[in-house]
Enzyme design. Structure first.
Site, PDB file in Angstrom:
ATOM      1  N   GLY A 118       0.810  -1.215   0.000  1.00 51.26           N
ATOM      2  CA  GLY A 118       0.000   0.000   0.000  1.00 51.26           C
ATOM      3  C   GLY A 118       0.843   1.265   0.000  1.00 51.26           C
TER       4      GLY A 118
ATOM      5  CG  ASN B 170      -5.430   4.121   8.698  1.00 50.96           C
ATOM      6  OD1 ASN B 170      -5.778   5.024   7.930  1.00 50.96           O
ATOM      7  ND2 ASN B 170      -4.444   4.274   9.554  1.00 50.96           N
TER       8      ASN B 170
ATOM      9  CG  HIS C 208      -0.337  -6.586   4.956  1.00 49.29           C
ATOM     10  ND1 HIS C 208      -0.548  -6.115   6.224  1.00 49.29           N
ATOM     11  CD2 HIS C 208       0.166  -5.539   4.253  1.00 49.29           C
ATOM     12  CE1 HIS C 208      -0.165  -4.843   6.294  1.00 49.29           C
ATOM     13  NE2 HIS C 208       0.265  -4.471   5.109  1.00 49.29           N
TER      14      HIS C 208
ATOM     15  CB  CYS D 102       1.562   4.032  11.067  1.00 54.94           C
ATOM     16  SG  CYS D 102       0.901   2.837   9.927  1.00 54.94           S
TER      17      CYS D 102
HETATM   18  C1  LIG Z   1      -1.875  -0.394   5.911  1.00 56.04           C
HETATM   19  C2  LIG Z   1      -2.228   0.826   5.140  1.00 56.04           C
HETATM   20  C3  LIG Z   1      -1.337   1.368   4.202  1.00 56.04           C
HETATM   21  C4  LIG Z   1       0.049   0.828   3.998  1.00 56.04           C
HETATM   22  O1  LIG Z   1       0.037  -0.432   3.390  1.00 56.04           O
HETATM   23  P1  LIG Z   1       1.363  -1.353   3.444  1.00 56.04           P
HETATM   24  O2  LIG Z   1       1.067  -2.481   2.527  1.00 56.04           O
HETATM   25  O3  LIG Z   1       1.496  -1.785   4.864  1.00 56.04           O
HETATM   26  O4  LIG Z   1       2.498  -0.515   2.981  1.00 56.04           O
HETATM   27  C5  LIG Z   1      -1.749   2.472   3.471  1.00 56.04           C
HETATM   28  N1  LIG Z   1      -2.975   3.007   3.650  1.00 56.04           N
HETATM   29  C6  LIG Z   1      -3.851   2.513   4.544  1.00 56.04           C
HETATM   30  C7  LIG Z   1      -5.198   3.139   4.678  1.00 56.04           C
HETATM   31  C8  LIG Z   1      -3.505   1.408   5.318  1.00 56.04           C
HETATM   32  O5  LIG Z   1      -4.376   0.934   6.206  1.00 56.04           O
END
Ligand SMILES: *Cc1c(COP(=O)(O)O)cnc(C)c1O
Length: 395
Positions: free
Chosen positions: A70, A150, A200, A326
């Site tokens: 992501g 998130n 994931h 995070c």
């Molecule tokens: C987890 C997340 C990301 C980052 O994704 P990764 O695959 O862990 O780099 C970005 N945006 C949102 C909304 C997320 O929940």
């Protein structure tokens, strides 16, 4: 007892997904770019995953670009569009509650001379489509608004925002990392030009994601090197990861309604029980549960620290998150909670519970029981709580 209520941080890999991946570590190990049959076998599997992604969000297979997750997809979408369109203008519109992968990318672009409008959200975390439209300027080249948040689970009016972007001929990107598997997404219907996802977060493996980019939307390539992904994203394709992502998105879309109904039942029971058994709490995020991720419950507990709650629940075998994964480890209160107007002391006392498809009602009951005792215990120690109690006694 080990209870996992942190499904927004990551999910386990579904056993069916793992099974689909395994041959691509062993027998089928060719490089998808090679011209012999080892390579062709890998390419067939990669192309199948491309079709699985395309079917899930209603795009074409050649609009799917595999990435490392992501974060990469968000970086690529925003930098790739902003830089490719910088002759037209250097203005970007986003919101104050985007994931750090979006906010920090925008901050990098600001240091390069781009201008970014970070839109306010309301007390439930909604972006107002009217505010998006009002922020558009002649030099605006990109609107980036997440599909679902998130931390607080608020689902944005992406379709309306997409329609506004389209009417003004501005590229629209959405970070749908939390939404895949939870929210019905159709990039054609919703006028989405770019979309980020990460395996994931929907029971696929870590370290693999997708950037969907509508054909005809001009973007800079992200990494220099080989000619993979139609010369847009260099590096040997992660065949096992991509196969896993394809299988995971197929299952996520196929089972979406059934999973959502079950997960929502757990979350709703949790919310009802917390509200009934613990005083002085506030549920953060969308109060209309049709516009909230089915597994999300984010609570502020007055008079106490989220970190202390998290640590005591951890000792009881319950895994939750304070703020977002995070920002855990830092003592800064969540910027998302501050943006929806949660007072700073209450933002410090907040916990995200995120339910997933393997949680059970027994786990909900156990968690509420431990949580209620934890909150009571910590409040007994809290000078803030003592003062309030004292005041109440002598009014
Ligand atoms: C987890 C997340 C990301 C980052 O994704 P990764 O695959 O862990 O780099 C970005 N945006 C949102 C909304 C997320 O929940």
């Amino acid at each position: 007892m080990r209870i996992y209520l942190d499904n927004s941080a990551t999910t386990y890999t579904d056993p069916e997904v793992l099974q689909a991946m395994l041959p691509y570590f062993t027998e089928v190990y060719g490089n998808g770019s090679s011209q012999h049959f080892f390579g062709r076998e890998a390419l067939v599997a990669i192309d199948k995953a491309r079709e699985q992604v395309a079917a899930a969000i209603n795009c074409r297979p050649n609009e799917v670009y595999f990435t490392s997750g992501g974060t990469e997809s968000d970086n690529w979408a925003i930098k790739g569009i902003a830089r490719a369109h910088s002759k037209k203008g250097k203005h970007i519109i986003t919101s104050k509650i985007e994931h750090p992968a979006v906010i920090k990318t925008c901050e990098t672009l600001e240091r390069e001379g781009f201008e970014v409008t970070y839109l306010d959200v309301d007390s439930e975390g909604f972006v107002d489509p009217g505010a998006v439209e009002a922020a558009i300027r002649p030099d605006t080249t990109l609107i980036s608004i997440m599909t679902a948040n998130n931390e607080i689970g608020t689902i944005q009016p992406v379709r309306e925002i997409g329609a506004i972007a389209r009417a003004h001929k501005i590229v629209f990107h959405t970070d749908a990392v939390q939404a895949i598997g939870n929210v019905d997404i159709d990039v054609v219907r919703d006028n989405i030009d770019l979309l980020s996802m990460s395996a994931h977060k929907f029971y696929g493996p870590k370290g693999v994601g997708v950037l969907y980019k509508r054909n005809g939307v001009k973007a800079e390539r992200f990494m220099d090197g080989g000619e993979q992904e139609r010369n847009m994203r260099a590096s040997t394709l992660n065949t096992p990861g991509i196969v896993g992502l394809g299988k995971a998105i197929e299952l996520a879309v196929r089972d979406r309604e059934a999973n959502n109904a079950r997960i929502r039942e757990l979350r709703d029971a949790f919310v009802a029980k917390v509200n009934a058994s613990i005083p002085d709490v506030k549920l953060n995020g969308a109060l209309d549960f049709d516009r909230r991720l089915p597994g999300n419950a984010n609570y502020s507990f007055k008079y106490i620290e989220g970190e202390s709650i998290l640590m005591r629940l951890d000792l009881a075998g319950i895994a939750v998150s304070s703020g977002s994964a995070c920002s855990s480890g830092s003592l800064e209160p969540s910027y998302v909670l501050l943006s929806i107007g949660v007072p700073i002391e209450m933002a410090h006392g907040s916990i995200r519970f995120s339910f997933g498809k393997s949680n059970t009602m027994q786990e909900v009951d156990y968690t509420v029981d431990k949580l209620q005792k934890t909150v009571e215990f910590l409040r007994e120690l809290s000078p803030l709580f003592k003062n309030v109690q004292g005041e109440q006694r002598y009014v």
